[in-house]
Design a protein around this motif. Structure first.
Motif, PDB file in Angstrom:
ATOM      1  N   MET A  43      19.890   6.935  -1.423  1.00 60.47           N
ATOM      2  CA  MET A  43      19.024   8.026  -1.844  1.00 60.47           C
ATOM      3  C   MET A  43      17.827   8.133  -0.912  1.00 60.47           C
ATOM      4  N   VAL A  44      17.524   9.353  -0.516  1.00 62.16           N
ATOM      5  CA  VAL A  44      16.355   9.605   0.323  1.00 62.16           C
ATOM      6  C   VAL A  44      15.389  10.478  -0.462  1.00 62.16           C
ATOM      7  N   VAL A  45      14.166   9.989  -0.655  1.00 63.82           N
ATOM      8  CA  VAL A  45      13.119  10.770  -1.316  1.00 63.82           C
ATOM      9  C   VAL A  45      12.026  11.050  -0.292  1.00 63.82           C
ATOM     10  N   LYS A  46      11.806  12.316  -0.016  1.00 64.52           N
ATOM     11  CA  LYS A  46      10.807  12.701   0.980  1.00 64.52           C
ATOM     12  C   LYS A  46       9.749  13.567   0.319  1.00 64.52           C
ATOM     13  N   VAL A  47       8.503  13.116   0.376  1.00 62.92           N
ATOM     14  CA  VAL A  47       7.384  13.874  -0.182  1.00 62.92           C
ATOM     15  C   VAL A  47       6.692  14.614   0.961  1.00 62.92           C
ATOM     16  N   VAL A  48       6.611  15.929   0.822  1.00 66.01           N
ATOM     17  CA  VAL A  48       5.995  16.754   1.857  1.00 66.01           C
ATOM     18  C   VAL A  48       4.767  17.470   1.284  1.00 66.01           C
ATOM     19  N   GLU A  49       4.055  18.166   2.151  1.00 75.30           N
ATOM     20  CA  GLU A  49       2.731  18.681   1.786  1.00 75.30           C
ATOM     21  C   GLU A  49       2.763  19.720   0.669  1.00 75.30           C
ATOM     22  N   ASP A  50       3.592  20.733   0.827  1.00 80.77           N
ATOM     23  CA  ASP A  50       3.539  21.859  -0.104  1.00 80.77           C
ATOM     24  C   ASP A  50       4.887  22.573  -0.161  1.00 80.77           C
ATOM     25  N   ARG A  51       4.915  23.679  -0.895  1.00 84.21           N
ATOM     26  CA  ARG A  51       6.149  24.430  -1.100  1.00 84.21           C
ATOM     27  C   ARG A  51       6.759  24.880   0.224  1.00 84.21           C
ATOM     28  N   GLU A  52       5.936  25.351   1.136  1.00 92.66           N
ATOM     29  CA  GLU A  52       6.461  25.809   2.423  1.00 92.66           C
ATOM     30  C   GLU A  52       7.104  24.668   3.194  1.00 92.66           C
ATOM     31  N   VAL A  77      10.488  16.799  -2.172  1.00 89.85           N
ATOM     32  CA  VAL A  77       9.499  17.201  -3.184  1.00 89.85           C
ATOM     33  C   VAL A  77       8.137  17.398  -2.526  1.00 89.85           C
ATOM     34  N   ASP A  78       7.374  18.340  -3.042  1.00 93.21           N
ATOM     35  CA  ASP A  78       6.027  18.497  -2.515  1.00 93.21           C
ATOM     36  C   ASP A  78       5.069  17.539  -3.241  1.00 93.21           C
ATOM     37  N   LYS A  79       3.841  17.471  -2.748  1.00 94.02           N
ATOM     38  CA  LYS A  79       2.886  16.502  -3.300  1.00 94.02           C
ATOM     39  C   LYS A  79       2.613  16.726  -4.785  1.00 94.02           C
ATOM     40  N   GLU A  80       2.623  17.970  -5.216  1.00 91.72           N
ATOM     41  CA  GLU A  80       2.392  18.234  -6.633  1.00 91.72           C
ATOM     42  C   GLU A  80       3.548  17.701  -7.484  1.00 91.72           C
ATOM     43  N   ALA A  81       4.763  17.953  -7.069  1.00 94.31           N
ATOM     44  CA  ALA A  81       5.922  17.475  -7.829  1.00 94.31           C
ATOM     45  C   ALA A  81       6.044  15.961  -7.753  1.00 94.31           C
ATOM     46  N   GLY A  82       5.585  15.368  -6.650  1.00 93.50           N
ATOM     47  CA  GLY A  82       5.694  13.934  -6.476  1.00 93.50           C
ATOM     48  C   GLY A  82       4.439  13.161  -6.841  1.00 93.50           C
ATOM     49  N   ALA A  83       3.528  13.805  -7.567  1.00 96.15           N
ATOM     50  CA  ALA A  83       2.232  13.198  -7.855  1.00 96.15           C
ATOM     51  C   ALA A  83       2.314  11.907  -8.662  1.00 96.15           C
ATOM     52  N   LEU A  84       3.372  11.736  -9.441  1.00 95.21           N
ATOM     53  CA  LEU A  84       3.482  10.558 -10.314  1.00 95.21           C
ATOM     54  C   LEU A  84       4.500   9.537  -9.806  1.00 95.21           C
ATOM     55  N   LEU A  85       4.861   9.656  -8.525  1.00 99.62           N
ATOM     56  CA  LEU A  85       5.838   8.728  -7.969  1.00 99.62           C
ATOM     57  C   LEU A  85       5.258   7.341  -7.743  1.00 99.62           C
ATOM     58  N   MET A 116       9.082  15.100 -14.744  1.00 98.54           N
ATOM     59  CA  MET A 116      10.524  14.870 -14.666  1.00 98.54           C
ATOM     60  C   MET A 116      10.884  14.050 -13.424  1.00 98.54           C
ATOM     61  N   ILE A 117      10.209  14.288 -12.324  1.00 98.88           N
ATOM     62  CA  ILE A 117      10.431  13.486 -11.115  1.00 98.88           C
ATOM     63  C   ILE A 117      10.087  12.020 -11.402  1.00 98.88           C
ATOM     64  N   GLN A 118       9.017  11.799 -12.127  1.00102.16           N
ATOM     65  CA  GLN A 118       8.633  10.425 -12.504  1.00102.16           C
ATOM     66  C   GLN A 118       9.699   9.792 -13.403  1.00102.16           C
ATOM     67  N   ARG A 119      10.201  10.545 -14.367  1.00104.02           N
ATOM     68  CA  ARG A 119      11.194  10.000 -15.288  1.00104.02           C
ATOM     69  C   ARG A 119      12.476   9.601 -14.563  1.00104.02           C
ATOM     70  N   ILE A 120      12.839  10.370 -13.535  1.00105.71           N
ATOM     71  CA  ILE A 120      14.056  10.080 -12.790  1.00105.71           C
ATOM     72  C   ILE A 120      13.855   8.945 -11.796  1.00105.71           C
ATOM     73  N   HIS A 121      12.759   8.994 -11.036  1.00105.12           N
ATOM     74  CA  HIS A 121      12.604   8.082  -9.893  1.00105.12           C
ATOM     75  C   HIS A 121      11.775   6.834 -10.175  1.00105.12           C
ATOM     76  N   VAL A 122      10.906   6.894 -11.172  1.00105.07           N
ATOM     77  CA  VAL A 122      10.076   5.728 -11.492  1.00105.07           C
ATOM     78  C   VAL A 122      10.575   5.039 -12.757  1.00105.07           C
ATOM     79  N   LEU A 123      10.771   5.820 -13.804  1.00107.25           N
ATOM     80  CA  LEU A 123      11.220   5.248 -15.079  1.00107.25           C
ATOM     81  C   LEU A 123      12.734   5.049 -15.127  1.00107.25           C
ATOM     82  N   LYS A 124      13.435   5.637 -14.153  1.00102.59           N
ATOM     83  CA  LYS A 124      14.890   5.456 -14.008  1.00102.59           C
ATOM     84  C   LYS A 124      15.667   5.864 -15.255  1.00102.59           C
ATOM     85  N   GLU A 125      15.258   6.961 -15.871  1.00101.98           N
ATOM     86  CA  GLU A 125      15.977   7.453 -17.042  1.00101.98           C
ATOM     87  C   GLU A 125      17.322   8.045 -16.610  1.00101.98           C
TER      88      GLU A 125
END
Length: 238
Positions: free
Chosen positions: A1-10, A229-237, A202-211
């Motif tokens: 699995m590759v998780v890449k956090v980028v700056e924003d939507r663009e 994922v952008d920084k907002e979506a990945g804020a709780l990683l 939801m990103i946290q539940r999948i990638h951190v809490l491993k639900e």
């Protein structure tokens, strides 16, 4: 699995389309075609913005649907209808409507699913026994669903059908067809592109809490799954 956090939507769109371009051109070079599955939702707007900027022989593309709502093409809920209106009819990308493998109209969900499965059998090479898509572009719903595979639904455990009907979708419209996990997890690559603070929990539940949510069960057996994922979506990683 590759998780890449980028700056924003663009930046999500840029990364997503770079991956699509690489996958498409590699597939075309090796076998002369590119079989890609698409989803609805925010992915449509990402592709409408990003695809015109990539360099590929679009005539070699064949586009499938990871799931589809069983409504007429002119219904706003039709995933193909949205792509046709926003991507094909505008001429933004050199794709024709007949490059989309569409779902049979005016029949039951079961018949539509069987017909779509037969189209996949005819068009997507098997490896070894299941069809192997070059790339699946997946969405993640607010409940963690992907395709039309919803939390707690019996279709999560489907192992024989490649394409399954669903008539009791908790999200309207209720009647749909969807790829199943055996096919999804036989793809060469799967991609989730996620943007916005509303997706952070939801990103946290999948990638951190491993639900064990449906989107978390996308784990290609001989390929890779990418989360962009952008920084907002990945804020709780962290």
């Amino acid at each position: 699995m590759v998780v890449k956090v980028v700056e924003d939507r663009e930046a999500v769109i840029t990364e997503l389309c770079a991956l699509i371009e690489s996958s498409a051109n590699s597939s075309i070079a090796s076998k002369g075609s590119f079989n890609v599955g698409v989803s609805g939702g925010s992915l449509v707007t990402f592709l409408v913005s990003g695809l015109p900027k990539i360099h590929s022989d679009f005539s070699k593309w064949k586009i499938f649907f990871c799931d589809e709502r069983l409504v007429p093409v002119d219904d706003p809920e039709s995933t193909f209808g949205v792509y046709k209106t926003k991507l094909v009819d505008t001429g933004a990308v050199n794709l024709s409507a007949d490059q989309f493998v569409t779902v049979k109209q005016g029949v039951s969900a079961l018949e539509a699913a069987k017909a779509y499965e037969n189209q996949i059998k005819d068009l997507v090479p098997a490896n070894p026994l299941l069809p192997q898509f070059d790339l699946l572009l997946l969405g993640m719903g607010p409940d963690g669903h992907t395709c039309s595979l919803f939390p707690g639904h019996e279709l999560l455990n489907e192992t024989s059908a490649w394409v399954a009907p669903i008539t009791d979708s908790p999200k309207p419209p209720p009647s749909r067809i969807t790829l199943t996990f055996p096919v999804i997890n036989n793809a060469k690559a799967c991609v989730f592109a996620v943007s916005g603070k509303e997706k952070a929990e939801m990103i946290q539940r999948i990638h951190v809490l491993k639900e064990n949510l449906p989107a978390a069960r996308v784990q290609p057996t001989a390929g890779e799954v990418y989360w962009i994922v952008d920084k907002e979506a990945g804020a709780l990683l962290n």
